[in-house]
Design a protein around this motif. Structure first.
Motif, short mmCIF file in Angstrom:
data_model
loop_
_atom_site.label_atom_id
_atom_site.label_comp_id
_atom_site.label_asym_id
_atom_site.label_seq_id
_atom_site.Cartn_x
_atom_site.Cartn_y
_atom_site.Cartn_z
N LYS A 1 -18.60 -18.36 -13.64
CA LYS A 1 -19.12 -17.00 -13.54
C LYS A 1 -18.27 -16.22 -12.54
CE LYS A 1 -23.28 -14.32 -12.42
NZ LYS A 1 -24.70 -14.35 -11.99
N ILE A 2 -17.75 -15.06 -12.97
CA ILE A 2 -16.86 -14.28 -12.10
C ILE A 2 -17.41 -12.89 -11.80
CG2 ILE A 2 -14.79 -15.51 -12.86
CD1 ILE A 2 -14.14 -13.04 -14.62
N GLY A 3 -18.58 -12.56 -12.34
CA GLY A 3 -19.14 -11.24 -12.08
C GLY A 3 -20.33 -10.99 -12.98
N GLY A 4 -20.61 -9.71 -13.20
CA GLY A 4 -21.72 -9.34 -14.07
C GLY A 4 -22.61 -8.32 -13.41
N GLY A 5 -23.89 -8.38 -13.70
CA GLY A 5 -24.84 -7.42 -13.18
C GLY A 5 -26.25 -7.88 -13.45
N LYS A 6 -27.17 -6.93 -13.45
CA LYS A 6 -28.57 -7.27 -13.66
C LYS A 6 -28.79 -7.81 -15.07
CE LYS A 6 -33.21 -5.26 -13.36
NZ LYS A 6 -33.99 -4.01 -13.11
N ASN A 7 -29.21 -9.06 -15.15
CA ASN A 7 -29.56 -9.73 -16.41
C ASN A 7 -28.36 -10.00 -17.33
OD1 ASN A 7 -32.33 -9.72 -15.73
ND2 ASN A 7 -32.53 -7.63 -16.50
N TRP A 8 -27.12 -9.99 -16.79
CA TRP A 8 -25.97 -10.39 -17.59
C TRP A 8 -24.89 -10.97 -16.67
CZ3 TRP A 8 -20.86 -8.38 -17.61
CH2 TRP A 8 -20.66 -7.27 -16.79
N ALA A 9 -23.99 -11.73 -17.25
CA ALA A 9 -22.94 -12.38 -16.46
C ALA A 9 -21.58 -12.18 -17.12
CB ALA A 9 -23.22 -13.88 -16.33
N SER B 1 -28.47 -22.68 -21.10
CA SER B 1 -29.33 -23.66 -20.42
C SER B 1 -29.62 -23.28 -18.98
CB SER B 1 -28.69 -25.05 -20.47
OG SER B 1 -27.55 -25.12 -19.63
N VAL B 2 -28.75 -22.44 -18.36
CA VAL B 2 -28.98 -22.01 -16.98
C VAL B 2 -29.50 -20.58 -16.91
CG1 VAL B 2 -27.30 -23.62 -16.03
CG2 VAL B 2 -26.56 -21.30 -16.63
N GLY B 3 -29.92 -20.05 -18.06
CA GLY B 3 -30.59 -18.77 -18.06
C GLY B 3 -29.73 -17.55 -18.32
N ILE B 4 -28.46 -17.74 -18.64
CA ILE B 4 -27.60 -16.60 -18.98
C ILE B 4 -27.81 -16.28 -20.45
CG2 ILE B 4 -25.21 -15.77 -19.20
CD1 ILE B 4 -24.49 -17.60 -16.86
N LYS B 5 -28.43 -15.15 -20.72
CA LYS B 5 -28.75 -14.78 -22.10
C LYS B 5 -27.94 -13.60 -22.61
CE LYS B 5 -33.42 -16.64 -21.73
NZ LYS B 5 -34.87 -16.36 -21.86
N ALA B 6 -27.19 -12.95 -21.71
CA ALA B 6 -26.27 -11.88 -22.10
C ALA B 6 -25.01 -12.06 -21.28
CB ALA B 6 -26.89 -10.51 -21.84
N PHE B 7 -23.86 -11.88 -21.90
CA PHE B 7 -22.61 -12.23 -21.22
C PHE B 7 -21.44 -11.39 -21.72
CE2 PHE B 7 -22.73 -14.69 -25.10
CZ PHE B 7 -21.42 -14.62 -25.57
N VAL B 8 -20.41 -11.36 -20.88
CA VAL B 8 -19.09 -10.90 -21.28
C VAL B 8 -18.13 -12.01 -20.90
CG1 VAL B 8 -17.25 -9.23 -20.93
CG2 VAL B 8 -19.63 -8.46 -21.01
N GLU C 1 -13.11 -2.95 -14.44
CA GLU C 1 -13.43 -1.72 -15.16
C GLU C 1 -14.52 -1.97 -16.20
OE1 GLU C 1 -9.38 0.93 -15.31
OE2 GLU C 1 -9.30 -1.02 -16.31
N VAL C 2 -14.43 -3.10 -16.88
CA VAL C 2 -15.46 -3.44 -17.87
C VAL C 2 -16.80 -3.67 -17.19
CG1 VAL C 2 -16.19 -5.18 -19.56
CG2 VAL C 2 -13.82 -4.33 -19.57
N GLU C 3 -16.77 -4.41 -16.09
CA GLU C 3 -18.00 -4.69 -15.35
C GLU C 3 -18.66 -3.39 -14.88
OE1 GLU C 3 -18.94 -7.93 -12.01
OE2 GLU C 3 -17.74 -6.26 -11.24
N ASP C 4 -17.87 -2.49 -14.31
CA ASP C 4 -18.42 -1.23 -13.81
C ASP C 4 -18.98 -0.39 -14.96
OD1 ASP C 4 -17.75 -1.88 -11.22
OD2 ASP C 4 -15.94 -0.64 -11.16
N ALA C 5 -18.26 -0.35 -16.08
CA ALA C 5 -18.71 0.44 -17.22
C ALA C 5 -20.05 -0.07 -17.75
CB ALA C 5 -17.65 0.43 -18.32
#
Length: 314
Positions: free
Chosen positions: A205-213, A228-235, A299-303
């Motif tokens: 995991k290198i970043g993300g935000g509320k309810n996504w990684a 399995s560790v609760g990540i249900k939305a990702f980039v 930039e993707v994370e911020d967007a």
């Protein structure tokens, strides 16, 4: 000339259905994103056209993966529609070499193996791939199943190729080697001669935000571990040799509050590409297929976080 021909065009951005019909010969079939949009069939006086896809213009959970669509179509008379002068005739067009493409090609090229519905090995392999692909690679199968390790061996040429950045080189010859090697392994698997591969589920995991990684997938089965560790939305991000990035934007189902079409639209507005664009379905999408993205992970994370704040925070 072989009546069933594979046309591999890694640098071809998705065509529209009208463009496909206008530029390809009769008896042509597009697979898994070569043509933008939902599955279609057209019969003309010169011969038929078909598109099998589950990316755009569909509800992902309600739409079978391309390989599952192909298997049902074969058992419901697809080959009858593609008979020309007494033999099955197909020009099969692809711009990827992933599991769904490889299995779909195998089914078309070996259609004579698929007519009998009591073919448990083919049925099981298609079902596994269908569930995994439909659910963004994270269907909750028991990872101790021997069948999954056999499946990992079948698709290992592609997974190794992808994890090593081979997909980004867009080499027709390399794509062909992968597809033909997977086709050979599928045949070995059907004949009971499948080998087994250890499942690699590691990720970072290198970043993300509320309810996504935001993650780097170090193993090709990483999405199951993420779930399995609760990540249900990702980039998922991968750096390309040309300095651009390949992104996958996904969620485990349509019930997760992570508006992928909206996010893809937002990223397209930043990317400013008119042809090779971000795209996908309501549960999985990604960066431009051919050139990748010029946007950095930050930039993707911020967007995405700005989009989420605007659309979900109250």
């Amino acid at each position: 000339m072989k009546a069933i021909q594979l046309h591999i065009e890694p640098s071809q951005v998705p065509l529209t259905w009208d463009e496909f019909i206008a530029t390809k010969p009769p008896f042509s079939i597009a697979l898994d994103g070569y043509v933008y949009g939902a599955t279609k069939f057209l019969s003309t006086k010169n011969g038929p056209y078909a598109n099998f896809n589950h990316h755009e213009e569909v509800d992902r959970l309600s739409t079978r993966a391309t390989c599952a669509q192909i298997l049902v179509a074969l058992r419901q008379g697809l080959v009858d529609a593609f008979m020309n002068n007494g033999q099955a005739t197909m020009h099969v067009y692809v711009n990827d070499c992933d599991q769904d493409v490889c299995l779909s090609w195998f089914l078309l090229n070996n259609h004579f193996l698929c007519y009998n519905t009591i073919n448990p090995v083919i049925n099981r392999l298609v079902h596994l791939e269908d569930m995994m692909d439909t659910c963004s690679g994270a269907y909750p199968f028991n990872m101790d199943m021997d069948t999954l390790r056999h499946m990992a061996w079948v698709f290992e040429p592609y997974t190794t190729f992808r994890m090593n950045g081979g997909v980004d080189r867009k080499s027709e010859k390399e794509f062909e080697i992968v597809i033909k090697d997977v086709e050979r392994r599928i045949y070995e698997h059907i004949m009971g001669r499948s080998e087994s591969t250890i499942l690699n589920m590691s990720f970072k995991k290198i970043g993300g935000g509320k309810n996504w990684a935001m993650v780097i997938e170090e193993g090709f089965n990483a999405r199951t571990a993420m779930m399995s560790v609760g990540i249900k939305a990702f980039v998922s991000v991968r750096t390309r040799a040309d300095g651009n990035y390949t992104y996958s934007v996904g969620k485990m189902s349509g019930y997760i509050p992570f508006d992928i079409p909206g996010i893809l639209s937002e990223l397209n507005s930043l990317e400013k590409n008119l042809i090779d664009t971000w795209g996908g379905s309501n549960t999985i999408g990604g960066s431009p297929r051919v050139a990748g993205s010029k946007l950095s992970p930050k930039e993707v994370e911020d967007a995405i976080n700005n989009f989420m704040k605007t659309h979900y925070d109250t």
